[in-house]
Scaffold this active site. Structure first.
Site, PDB file in Angstrom:
ATOM      1  N   CYS A  69      -9.542  -0.628  10.582  1.00  0.00           N
ATOM      2  CA  CYS A  69      -8.754  -0.999   9.413  1.00  0.00           C
ATOM      3  C   CYS A  69      -8.857   0.000   8.265  1.00  0.00           C
ATOM      4  CB  CYS A  69      -9.020  -2.435   9.001  1.00  0.00           C
ATOM      5  SG  CYS A  69      -8.553  -3.552  10.370  1.00  0.00           S
ATOM      6  N   ASP A  70      -7.958  -0.174   7.303  1.00  0.00           N
ATOM      7  CA  ASP A  70      -7.474   0.921   6.473  1.00  0.00           C
ATOM      8  C   ASP A  70      -8.526   1.725   5.725  1.00  0.00           C
ATOM      9  OD1 ASP A  70      -5.324  -0.637   7.266  1.00  0.00           O
ATOM     10  OD2 ASP A  70      -4.170  -0.199   5.486  1.00  0.00           O
ATOM     11  N   LYS A  71      -9.341   1.096   4.891  1.00  0.00           N
ATOM     12  CA  LYS A  71     -10.284   1.855   4.062  1.00  0.00           C
ATOM     13  C   LYS A  71     -11.637   1.998   4.720  1.00  0.00           C
ATOM     14  CE  LYS A  71      -6.878   1.736   1.518  1.00  0.00           C
ATOM     15  NZ  LYS A  71      -6.241   0.764   2.393  1.00  0.00           N
ATOM     16  N   GLU A  77      -1.261  -0.843  -2.533  1.00  0.00           N
ATOM     17  CA  GLU A  77      -0.174  -0.671  -1.572  1.00  0.00           C
ATOM     18  C   GLU A  77       0.937  -1.655  -1.901  1.00  0.00           C
ATOM     19  OE1 GLU A  77      -2.391   0.838   2.515  1.00  0.00           O
ATOM     20  OE2 GLU A  77      -1.640  -1.209   2.387  1.00  0.00           O
ATOM     21  N   SER A 116       2.030   0.849   2.083  1.00  0.00           N
ATOM     22  CA  SER A 116       1.405   0.573   3.364  1.00  0.00           C
ATOM     23  C   SER A 116       1.945   1.522   4.418  1.00  0.00           C
ATOM     24  CB  SER A 116       1.702  -0.871   3.774  1.00  0.00           C
ATOM     25  OG  SER A 116       1.433  -1.078   5.130  1.00  0.00           O
TER      26      SER A 116
END
Length: 552
Positions: free
Chosen positions: A119-121, A442, A468
């Site tokens: 996942c993103d971070k 985002e 995003s």
């Protein structure tokens, strides 16, 4: 070994006593101590299965002679945090993850690290920690979610976000929206498109910081668990050979990652995270590297949100290694770069082949002749901005329209949902940058709502915040300098004409300099108020999005 500081000699009898309290025997304590970061939690779908992946990593470490020592980190689900105050905490969590790993690794004298992630971070935060600590380390992800299936087509989370706009426009019933909600995200893993999480997992593989397969093996496949076991064994080989992250994270590695990113049509957030990882590794990474490499690297993969394919299709076609093999065939990557396999990129690619020429197109038949991302400069973004050009409709590649100005995401989203945005408009969302927001939110909800309303081919949107990886359309983010720092975006007024020319890499505010000078003289600094000591602290030390929003 670093762990000798905590376990060797008479003076370390108390330390060994504490380790024995954990159930470790003398012969286990003598082994190398391998920290295993596990961000498992019950709210991020990409993390709900990470205990299983972590146990596989630990099994590999133990079998290869190491002592795996698991510890936790935090994580934010960007989808659940979207479109409310929670998103302000997402990007700042990246640095907290990096710092927490440094604290655990140095506080306990770990000899090496395996960074279990998704996942993103969380992915870039862990990679930044590896680069900063520079002890043997590798990344292994939990893998992508499978796509959902709706009426004979594959769907994903972005489908649901866009469905909200379709429902507002009367194009989708509440019953149909509920049906999509139930099936779009069928199980664990990072959301199924080439969004930020999957892009960054692919970047770990392209950088050489993760084993082949890391970016694309679906979360629910047994191959993902086998990869995790192999990662446990691989870290022991890296420790034995003393191969460290900065031996791998060279300028050539980052150029390889950018090339793969552009070929994949990855998330705009790589323009934040790759420079931040490079900063932690002490590698110079100018933002315009994306344009420079994009001139020669074509867009080879048409993946959601801009195309019909999903990560499971990319996996079946050969994955990131097959994309790299395509690029290597054209001399577009550095084959002599080192990887965590202990081999060079070229050696890793020796027996790799592309299994589907539509999912990964040949160099002479790309989806687009130039890479998936573009960095735009101009009077509105002197320090740069970014757009996912592969997900922009052809008719919006060049667009001039009147500004519709909003000082927060909430204001803009309300106007979009109330259908107050007209064809041809340029929606400007400002004071959402790293300092202004703070946290550089985002904005998938506004872009998805525009797409759902059918306006992604008639309306542009730009912001000093972020988008995003699931965003599509003429959405320009990371406009720098940001409004809170007095950038030109702070001076835009309702009705000003803005010109976006993606092929020319330009974004300009069509207002004469005399008028802008008057506005600048009258402008007063402003940031969004926020009730959070942590975010107030963050906004004081965070840098521009053009610098990766790293902390000073």
């Amino acid at each position: 070994m670093k762990s000798d500081q905590a376990k060797k000699g008479v003076s370390r009898a108390p330390h060994r006593s504490l380790m024995k309290a954990n159930g470790f025997s003398d012969w286990e304590i003598e082994r190398p101590w391998i920290g295993v970061a596990n961000p498992y939690n019950q709210i991020i779908p990409g993390h709900t299965h990470l205990r299983r992946i972590t146990e596989a990593v630990k099994a590999g470490i133990y079998a290869a002679g190491g002592l795996p020592i698991e510890f936790p980190t935090i994580g934010v689900c960007d989808g659940i945090a979207m479109n409310h105050i929670g998103m302000k905490f997402s990007l700042p969590s990246r640095e907290l993850i990096m710092d927490s790993i440094e604290i655990m690794a140095k506080g306990h004298a770990f000899d090496a690290l395996v960074l279990v992630t998704n996942c993103d971070k969380i992915i870039p935060g862990m990679a930044m920690a590896a680069a900063r600590l520079n002890i043997p380390a590798l990344v292994v992800s939990g893998g992508p979610m499978l796509a959902g299936r709706y009426r004979d087509r594959d769907i994903d989370l972005s489908t649901v976000f866009e469905a909200v706009g379709k429902h507002a426009a009367g194009k989708l019933s509440m019953e149909e929206l509920a049906e999509l909600e139930d099936i779009a995200c069928p199980g664990c893993g990072s959301c199924a498109g080439m969004f930020t999480a999957n892009t960054m997992n692919c970047m770990m593989e392209a950088l050489g910081l993760a084993l082949p397969g890391n970016g694309t093996i679906p979360a629910v496949y047994a191959a993902r668990e086998r990869l995790a076991k192999d990662a446990g064994r691989a870290i022991m080989a890296l420790l034995e050979r003393d191969i460290k992250p900065r031996d791998i994270l060279t300028r050539k590695a980052f150029e390889n990652a950018v090339a793969v990113d552009l070929a994949l049509g990855g998330s705009t957030n790589t323009t934040l995270h790759l420079p931040a990882i490079a900063h932690a590794a002490g590698v110079d990474f100018p933002l315009d590297l994306f344009n420079e490499i994009g001139e020669r690297v074509p867009h080879l993969c048409s993946l959601s949100p801009g195309g019909p394919y999903h990560i499971q299709d990319l996996y079946a076609a050969g994955g990131v290694q097959a994309v790299m093999a395509r690029l290597a065939g054209g001399g577009l990557i550095h084959e002599d770069a080192l990887s965590v396999t202990g081999k060079t990129v070229g050696e890793n690619l020796q027996h790799v082949r592309v299994r589907d020429d539509e999912v990964i197109r040949p160099l002479d038949r790309p989806y687009h002749a130039k890479g998936g991302l573009a960095i735009l400069h101009g009077s509105l973004a002197p320090d740069g901005s970014v757009v996912k050009q592969a997900a922009v409709a052809p008719e919006m590649l060049v667009h001039t329209g009147p500004a519709r100005v909003f000082n927060s995401e909430e204001e803009a989203y309300a106007a979009i949902m109330d259908q107050k945005i007209n064809d041809g408009d340029v929606v400007v969302i400002r004071y959402e940058g790293p300092k202004g927001g703070p946290g550089m939110r985002e904005m998938l909800s506004p872009t998805a709502a525009l797409a759902g309303l059918g306006k992604d081919k008639t309306v542009a949107l730009l912001t000093d915040g972020r988008f995003s990886g699931a965003t599509r359309g003429a959405a320009v983010g990371h406009v720098s300098p940001e409004a809170a720092a007095g950038g030109p975006i702070a001076l835009v007024q309702e009705g000003d004409m803005i010109r976006i020319d993606i092929p020319a890499k330009r974004i300009d505010l069509l207002v004469d300099e005399t008028e802008l000078a008057k506005r600048k003289a009258a402008w007063k600094p402003w940031v969004q108020p926020v009730e959070s000591e942590f975010l107030d602290r963050y906004r004081r030390v965070v840098t521009s999005g053009a610098r990766g929003a790293v902390l000073e």
